[in-house]
Write a protein that holds these residues in place. Structure first.
Motif, PDB file in Angstrom:
ATOM      1  N   GLN A   1      -9.635  11.560  -0.053  1.00  0.00           N
ATOM      2  CA  GLN A   1      -8.296  11.219  -0.909  1.00  0.00           C
ATOM      3  C   GLN A   1      -7.199  11.652   0.001  1.00  0.00           C
ATOM      4  OE1 GLN A   1      -8.190  12.967  -4.827  1.00  0.00           O
ATOM      5  NE2 GLN A   1      -6.526  11.661  -5.346  1.00  0.00           N
ATOM      6  N   HIS A   2      -6.257  10.765   0.092  1.00  0.00           N
ATOM      7  CA  HIS A   2      -4.916  11.132   0.826  1.00  0.00           C
ATOM      8  C   HIS A   2      -3.884  11.690  -0.112  1.00  0.00           C
ATOM      9  CE1 HIS A   2      -1.216  10.176   3.283  1.00  0.00           C
ATOM     10  NE2 HIS A   2      -1.909  10.594   4.251  1.00  0.00           N
TER      11      HIS A   2
ATOM     12  N   GLY B   1       3.927  17.679   4.228  1.00  0.00           N
ATOM     13  CA  GLY B   1       2.968  16.484   4.684  1.00  0.00           C
ATOM     14  C   GLY B   1       1.892  16.413   3.912  1.00  0.00           C
ATOM     15  N   TYR B   2       0.850  15.565   4.533  1.00  0.00           N
ATOM     16  CA  TYR B   2      -0.275  15.133   3.677  1.00  0.00           C
ATOM     17  C   TYR B   2      -1.566  15.828   4.493  1.00  0.00           C
ATOM     18  CZ  TYR B   2       2.747  11.671   1.216  1.00  0.00           C
ATOM     19  OH  TYR B   2       3.732  11.318   0.362  1.00  0.00           O
ATOM     20  N   CYS B   3      -2.750  15.455   3.762  1.00  0.00           N
ATOM     21  CA  CYS B   3      -4.052  16.079   4.248  1.00  0.00           C
ATOM     22  C   CYS B   3      -5.109  15.190   3.506  1.00  0.00           C
ATOM     23  CB  CYS B   3      -4.141  17.427   3.770  1.00  0.00           C
ATOM     24  SG  CYS B   3      -4.507  17.802   1.914  1.00  0.00           S
ATOM     25  N   VAL B   4      -6.173  15.169   4.159  1.00  0.00           N
ATOM     26  CA  VAL B   4      -7.282  14.565   3.672  1.00  0.00           C
ATOM     27  C   VAL B   4      -8.110  15.555   2.591  1.00  0.00           C
ATOM     28  CG1 VAL B   4      -9.758  13.460   4.072  1.00  0.00           C
ATOM     29  CG2 VAL B   4      -7.646  13.227   5.814  1.00  0.00           C
ATOM     30  N   HIS B   5      -8.212  15.133   1.477  1.00  0.00           N
ATOM     31  CA  HIS B   5      -9.062  15.968   0.411  1.00  0.00           C
ATOM     32  C   HIS B   5     -10.525  15.485   0.059  1.00  0.00           C
ATOM     33  CE1 HIS B   5      -9.825  17.942  -3.357  1.00  0.00           C
ATOM     34  NE2 HIS B   5      -9.928  16.795  -3.837  1.00  0.00           N
ATOM     35  N   CYS B   6     -11.341  16.175  -0.072  1.00  0.00           N
ATOM     36  CA  CYS B   6     -12.878  15.863  -0.074  1.00  0.00           C
ATOM     37  C   CYS B   6     -13.352  16.164  -1.639  1.00  0.00           C
ATOM     38  CB  CYS B   6     -13.429  16.517   0.653  1.00  0.00           C
ATOM     39  SG  CYS B   6     -15.322  16.027   1.089  1.00  0.00           S
ATOM     40  N   TYR B   7     -14.206  15.054  -2.064  1.00  0.00           N
ATOM     41  CA  TYR B   7     -14.789  15.470  -3.071  1.00  0.00           C
ATOM     42  C   TYR B   7     -16.243  14.915  -2.988  1.00  0.00           C
ATOM     43  CZ  TYR B   7     -12.918  10.704  -4.600  1.00  0.00           C
ATOM     44  OH  TYR B   7     -12.716   9.467  -4.564  1.00  0.00           O
ATOM     45  N   ASN B   8     -17.031  14.760  -4.174  1.00  0.00           N
ATOM     46  CA  ASN B   8     -18.508  14.426  -3.734  1.00  0.00           C
ATOM     47  C   ASN B   8     -18.869  13.160  -4.442  1.00  0.00           C
ATOM     48  OD1 ASN B   8     -18.878  17.761  -3.402  1.00  0.00           O
ATOM     49  ND2 ASN B   8     -20.257  16.740  -1.954  1.00  0.00           N
TER      50      ASN B   8
ATOM     51  N   ASN C   1      -3.007  22.524  11.007  1.00  0.00           N
ATOM     52  CA  ASN C   1      -3.681  21.495  11.755  1.00  0.00           C
ATOM     53  C   ASN C   1      -4.617  20.761  10.690  1.00  0.00           C
ATOM     54  OD1 ASN C   1      -2.938  22.394  14.289  1.00  0.00           O
ATOM     55  ND2 ASN C   1      -3.795  24.381  13.455  1.00  0.00           N
ATOM     56  N   ILE C   2      -4.550  20.605   9.388  1.00  0.00           N
ATOM     57  CA  ILE C   2      -5.581  19.811   8.860  1.00  0.00           C
ATOM     58  C   ILE C   2      -5.273  18.408   9.021  1.00  0.00           C
ATOM     59  CG2 ILE C   2      -4.089  19.973   6.666  1.00  0.00           C
ATOM     60  CD1 ILE C   2      -6.948  20.056   4.984  1.00  0.00           C
TER      61      ILE C   2
ATOM     62  N   ASN D   1       4.979   8.087  -6.647  1.00  0.00           N
ATOM     63  CA  ASN D   1       6.153   8.310  -5.834  1.00  0.00           C
ATOM     64  C   ASN D   1       5.679   9.117  -4.524  1.00  0.00           C
ATOM     65  OD1 ASN D   1       5.165  10.493  -7.501  1.00  0.00           O
ATOM     66  ND2 ASN D   1       7.054  11.725  -7.212  1.00  0.00           N
ATOM     67  N   TYR D   2       4.317   9.271  -4.203  1.00  0.00           N
ATOM     68  CA  TYR D   2       3.753   9.956  -2.856  1.00  0.00           C
ATOM     69  C   TYR D   2       2.888   8.743  -2.391  1.00  0.00           C
ATOM     70  CZ  TYR D   2       6.159  14.099  -4.257  1.00  0.00           C
ATOM     71  OH  TYR D   2       7.158  14.884  -4.908  1.00  0.00           O
ATOM     72  N   ASP D   3       2.702   9.116  -1.068  1.00  0.00           N
ATOM     73  CA  ASP D   3       1.748   8.133  -0.419  1.00  0.00           C
ATOM     74  C   ASP D   3       0.286   8.457  -0.657  1.00  0.00           C
ATOM     75  OD1 ASP D   3       0.531   6.099   1.078  1.00  0.00           O
ATOM     76  OD2 ASP D   3       0.855   7.288   3.119  1.00  0.00           O
ATOM     77  N   GLU D   4      -0.235   8.677  -1.844  1.00  0.00           N
ATOM     78  CA  GLU D   4      -1.470   9.175  -2.306  1.00  0.00           C
ATOM     79  C   GLU D   4      -2.493   7.995  -2.539  1.00  0.00           C
ATOM     80  OE1 GLU D   4      -0.480  13.677  -3.626  1.00  0.00           O
ATOM     81  OE2 GLU D   4      -0.373  12.179  -5.227  1.00  0.00           O
ATOM     82  N   PHE D   5      -3.652   8.166  -2.218  1.00  0.00           N
ATOM     83  CA  PHE D   5      -4.635   7.216  -2.403  1.00  0.00           C
ATOM     84  C   PHE D   5      -5.963   7.644  -1.906  1.00  0.00           C
ATOM     85  CE2 PHE D   5      -3.138   6.615   2.077  1.00  0.00           C
ATOM     86  CZ  PHE D   5      -4.378   6.822   2.835  1.00  0.00           C
ATOM     87  N   PHE D   6      -7.011   6.721  -2.284  1.00  0.00           N
ATOM     88  CA  PHE D   6      -8.564   7.087  -1.969  1.00  0.00           C
ATOM     89  C   PHE D   6      -8.895   6.226  -0.928  1.00  0.00           C
ATOM     90  CE2 PHE D   6      -8.288   7.711  -6.774  1.00  0.00           C
ATOM     91  CZ  PHE D   6      -8.794   9.059  -6.961  1.00  0.00           C
ATOM     92  N   TRP D   7      -9.701   6.788   0.082  1.00  0.00           N
ATOM     93  CA  TRP D   7     -10.325   5.832   1.095  1.00  0.00           C
ATOM     94  C   TRP D   7     -11.382   5.328   0.487  1.00  0.00           C
ATOM     95  CZ3 TRP D   7      -7.572  10.105   3.178  1.00  0.00           C
ATOM     96  CH2 TRP D   7      -6.795   9.770   4.319  1.00  0.00           C
TER      97      TRP D   7
END
Length: 200
Positions: free
Chosen positions: A98-99, A109-116, A187-188, A154-160
């Motif tokens: 997820q972004h 800024g943004y990061c890659v978030h991880c879930y299962n 550095n993420i 309102n942010y650039d948030e989305f799921f890959w």
């Protein structure tokens, strides 16, 4: 569907580690169904392994056995532990990304978030073991995923889209090189370049 890739061991999902096999035996003693095992493992990682940012951890972990040993990790590392525990039981487990913003807003800024993603009862369910602090309410659900973060318009948030069998390579390399949490913040990665093993 070939689930073998979602059961494999790698550098970060090191489920043959005695730490992992020992914890799996403890968690799953007298537990028979995959669904029960998935819920127990999820709640253990969510609740008993604090997110590194929540406790201002002094050590940075990446591989599952270190997350268990040091009892902390960021979302990617915790996802590795959950995958490792479930793969010991032959339960296919993957990663989803997820972004999201790194802070409450986009000031950092943004990061890659991880879930299962876990394959139980003949379909994939999505779970987020990040940890329910500061109002988060991720839960184990067979229906609609109940994750830690919702995408805000309102942010650039989305799921890959898709499910990945392996951890996010760039984030793992960052964690391996990080000395402290500030290194993680600085550095993420914020983008996933790999293709998923299962498209959605």
């Amino acid at each position: 569907m070939d689930f073998a890739v979602f059961l494999q061991e790698n550098k970060y999902i090191d489920f043959s580690s005695p730490l992992i096999t020992g914890k799996a035996k403890q968690l799953f003693k007298h537990i028979n169904t995959d669904a029960e095992k998935a819920k127990i493992a999820f709640e253990y990682v969510r609740d008993e392994i604090p997110h590194s940012f929540d406790i201002k951890a002094k050590i940075i972990t990446s591989k599952a056995s270190d997350v268990l040993k040091y009892k902390t990790g960021i979302c990617h590392a915790k996802a590795n532990l959950l995958a490792a525990l479930l793969r010991t039981q032959g339960i296919p487990t993957g990663m989803c990304f997820q972004h999201i913003t790194l802070a409450e807003d986009d000031s950092l800024g943004y990061c890659v978030h991880c879930y299962n993603a876990i394959y139980v009862n003949s379909y994939w369910i999505k779970v987020d073991a990040r940890g329910n602090t500061n109002g988060k309410n991720a839960q184990f659900s067979f229906n609609k995923p109940l994750l830690a973060f919702t995408n805000r318009q309102n942010y650039d948030e989305f799921f890959w889209p898709g499910i990945y069998a392996s951890p996010h390579k760039d984030t793992m390399e960052m964690l391996d090189n990080a000395i402290c949490l500030q290194d993680v913040i600085d550095n993420i990665p914020d983008y996933v370049n790999e293709m998923p093993d299962i498209a959605e």
